[in-house]
Design a protein around this motif. Structure first.
Motif, PDB file in Angstrom:
ATOM      1  N   UNK A 147     -10.485  51.068  33.891  1.00 52.02           N
ATOM      2  CA  UNK A 147     -11.213  52.457  34.203  1.00 52.02           C
ATOM      3  C   UNK A 147     -10.284  53.719  34.906  1.00 52.02           C
ATOM      4  N   UNK A 148     -10.241  54.641  34.253  1.00 50.01           N
ATOM      5  CA  UNK A 148      -9.470  55.772  34.798  1.00 50.01           C
ATOM      6  C   UNK A 148     -10.727  56.894  35.313  1.00 50.01           C
ATOM      7  N   UNK A 149     -10.359  57.611  36.290  1.00 47.37           N
ATOM      8  CA  UNK A 149     -11.279  59.102  36.369  1.00 47.37           C
ATOM      9  C   UNK A 149     -10.237  59.965  36.685  1.00 47.37           C
ATOM     10  N   UNK A 150     -10.407  61.303  36.298  1.00 46.38           N
ATOM     11  CA  UNK A 150      -9.448  62.146  36.298  1.00 46.38           C
ATOM     12  C   UNK A 150     -10.165  63.163  37.193  1.00 46.38           C
ATOM     13  N   UNK A 151      -9.026  63.901  38.014  1.00 49.70           N
ATOM     14  CA  UNK A 151      -9.535  65.248  38.913  1.00 49.70           C
ATOM     15  C   UNK A 151      -9.934  64.916  40.304  1.00 49.70           C
ATOM     16  N   UNK A 152     -11.055  64.422  40.509  1.00 51.19           N
ATOM     17  CA  UNK A 152     -11.442  64.216  41.935  1.00 51.19           C
ATOM     18  C   UNK A 152     -12.600  65.020  42.282  1.00 51.19           C
ATOM     19  N   UNK A 153     -13.738  64.827  41.264  1.00 47.42           N
ATOM     20  CA  UNK A 153     -14.940  65.764  41.655  1.00 47.42           C
ATOM     21  C   UNK A 153     -15.958  65.175  42.675  1.00 47.42           C
ATOM     22  N   UNK A 154     -16.703  66.199  43.465  1.00 44.92           N
ATOM     23  CA  UNK A 154     -17.281  65.894  44.621  1.00 44.92           C
ATOM     24  C   UNK A 154     -18.163  64.728  44.300  1.00 44.92           C
ATOM     25  N   UNK A 155     -18.944  64.606  43.040  1.00 50.20           N
ATOM     26  CA  UNK A 155     -19.952  63.710  42.723  1.00 50.20           C
ATOM     27  C   UNK A 155     -19.285  62.253  42.519  1.00 50.20           C
ATOM     28  N   UNK A 156     -18.113  62.342  42.341  1.00 54.03           N
ATOM     29  CA  UNK A 156     -17.475  60.942  42.133  1.00 54.03           C
ATOM     30  C   UNK A 156     -17.834  59.775  43.157  1.00 54.03           C
ATOM     31  N   UNK A 157     -18.108  60.492  44.387  1.00 58.03           N
ATOM     32  CA  UNK A 157     -18.546  59.512  45.727  1.00 58.03           C
ATOM     33  C   UNK A 157     -19.542  58.692  45.294  1.00 58.03           C
ATOM     34  N   UNK A 158     -20.473  59.270  44.287  1.00 54.08           N
ATOM     35  CA  UNK A 158     -21.838  58.560  43.918  1.00 54.08           C
ATOM     36  C   UNK A 158     -21.529  57.432  43.252  1.00 54.08           C
ATOM     37  N   UNK A 159     -20.164  57.317  42.703  1.00 55.74           N
ATOM     38  CA  UNK A 159     -19.934  55.900  41.690  1.00 55.74           C
ATOM     39  C   UNK A 159     -19.586  54.877  42.688  1.00 55.74           C
ATOM     40  N   UNK A 219     -18.472  77.251  47.929  1.00 54.91           N
ATOM     41  CA  UNK A 219     -18.976  75.939  47.351  1.00 54.91           C
ATOM     42  C   UNK A 219     -17.652  75.092  47.098  1.00 54.91           C
ATOM     43  N   UNK A 220     -18.103  73.679  47.329  1.00 52.36           N
ATOM     44  CA  UNK A 220     -16.929  72.692  46.949  1.00 52.36           C
ATOM     45  C   UNK A 220     -17.034  71.890  45.974  1.00 52.36           C
ATOM     46  N   UNK A 221     -16.043  71.732  45.193  1.00 54.94           N
ATOM     47  CA  UNK A 221     -16.134  71.228  43.951  1.00 54.94           C
ATOM     48  C   UNK A 221     -15.570  69.865  43.966  1.00 54.94           C
ATOM     49  N   UNK A 222     -14.564  69.606  44.660  1.00 59.06           N
ATOM     50  CA  UNK A 222     -13.791  68.329  44.930  1.00 59.06           C
ATOM     51  C   UNK A 222     -14.311  67.457  46.094  1.00 59.06           C
ATOM     52  N   UNK A 223     -13.735  66.103  46.009  1.00 62.06           N
ATOM     53  CA  UNK A 223     -14.169  65.289  46.996  1.00 62.06           C
ATOM     54  C   UNK A 223     -13.417  65.843  48.304  1.00 62.06           C
ATOM     55  N   UNK A 224     -13.907  65.409  49.571  1.00 61.11           N
ATOM     56  CA  UNK A 224     -13.630  65.883  50.720  1.00 61.11           C
ATOM     57  C   UNK A 224     -12.866  64.761  51.457  1.00 61.11           C
TER      58      UNK A 224
END
Length: 306
Positions: free
Chosen positions: A80-92, A156-161
């Protein structure tokens, strides 16, 4: 839900095509790429994948690939790969922990940990139509028309902090997706080296993890970009071209089975796992879309877009 896609997926499943393709490639590994999936949908996907496939960490695949010893790889392996680092990825993270999987998350190093924006999300995502424009010209257009510069901080923040990256680090393997998600093929030689070097050093600084793998933004690359990534010291380069990974796969041209849309049903996921949607999209791009892109980019650069 897209009814037409559901029907097509059901017909292909009824014909037994997913099972046939899985059996043909059972001694190879498939990379599934996600970006910003709906957490509830991702949960259902992992339930299906961990039931019907062997989901393994990327490092296990890399070890087998570099050693050319496939004996440690299970059959029907999925990475499994995820690209970019979006803020909502933390919920995964909690979902991945429940299923016992460790995805590799390729980060845009100079967007995560900041309040900068992904340039490709400007104008509702239509800005990425300009992704193959030479980088200096593209930056000028983004600055003049969209009031965008890569280092600007927004409300507004789009990416993971940075704190989020730390909190979920036990559940993800962090690697590089470049600095700002500009296509590598649009950069000059100096920018190309800077992109590869600085993204790695910043990810290691932000995450305290070793960064050894690179995902080409948009999957754009040529021999020049491969050489740059190799020269900086990355062990692999992941593309978006279709295919499965076997012992003879070039580590710097790793293919994917699917770029999985973030809200599709499990039924449609089974279709994605055949690789057919990715192969079809790549074929269309190779013989038609890229020529239309060039025409469209010339037209868009000649007028105001934003």
């Amino acid at each position: 839900m897209n009814t037409a896609k559901e029907i097509i997926s059901s017909v292909i499943a009824a014909l037994g095509i997913p099972a046939v393709i899985r059996n043909l490639n059972q001694r190879k590994a498939g990379i599934l790429l996600y970006h910003d999936p709906e957490p509830s949908v991702f949960d259902t996907h992992l339930d299906y994948l961990t039931t019907h496939y062997n989901v393994v960490p990327f490092e296990r695949l890399v070890g087998a690939l570099i050693s050319r010893d496939w004996s440690d790889m299970p059959s029907n392996a999925i990475v499994l790969h995820l690209d970019d680092g979006y803020r909502r990825n933390t919920e995964l993270a909690a979902i991945c922990e429940r299923y016992g999987v460790i995805p590799t998350l390729y980060l845009c190093s100079h967007v995560v940990g900041t309040q900068r924006r992904f340039w490709s999300k400007l104008d509702g995502g239509r800005s990425k139509r300009l992704r193959l424009v030479e980088n200096t010209r593209l930056l000028e257009k983004l600055r003049d028309e969209a009031d965008y510069t890569p280092d600007r901080e927004y409300e507004g923040r789009e990416a993971l902090s940075k704190s989020e990256l730390s909190a979920i680090a036990h559940q993800f393997d962090y690697q590089s997706h470049g600095r700002y998600h500009f296509s590598m093929v649009t950069l000059n030689e100096a920018e190309l080296v800077k992109e590869a070097e600085e993204s790695r050093s910043r990810i290691e600084e932000l995450t305290a993890q070793t960064c050894e793998h690179f995902s080409f933004p948009y999957g754009d690359y040529s021999e020049r970009e491969i050489n740059a990534v190799r020269a900086v010291g990355y062990k692999t380069g992941r593309t978006t071209r279709p295919g499965w990974v076997g012992p003879n796969t070039d580590p710097y041209q790793l293919p994917i089975v699917a770029d999985v849309p973030g809200a599709i049903s499990t039924n449609q996921l089974r279709l994605q796992l055949t690789g057919l949607p990715r192969i079809t999209k790549r074929f269309i791009y190779a013989y038609l879309t890229r020529h239309l892109y060039a025409i469209r980019e010339r037209r868009l650069m000649s007028r105001r877009v934003f």
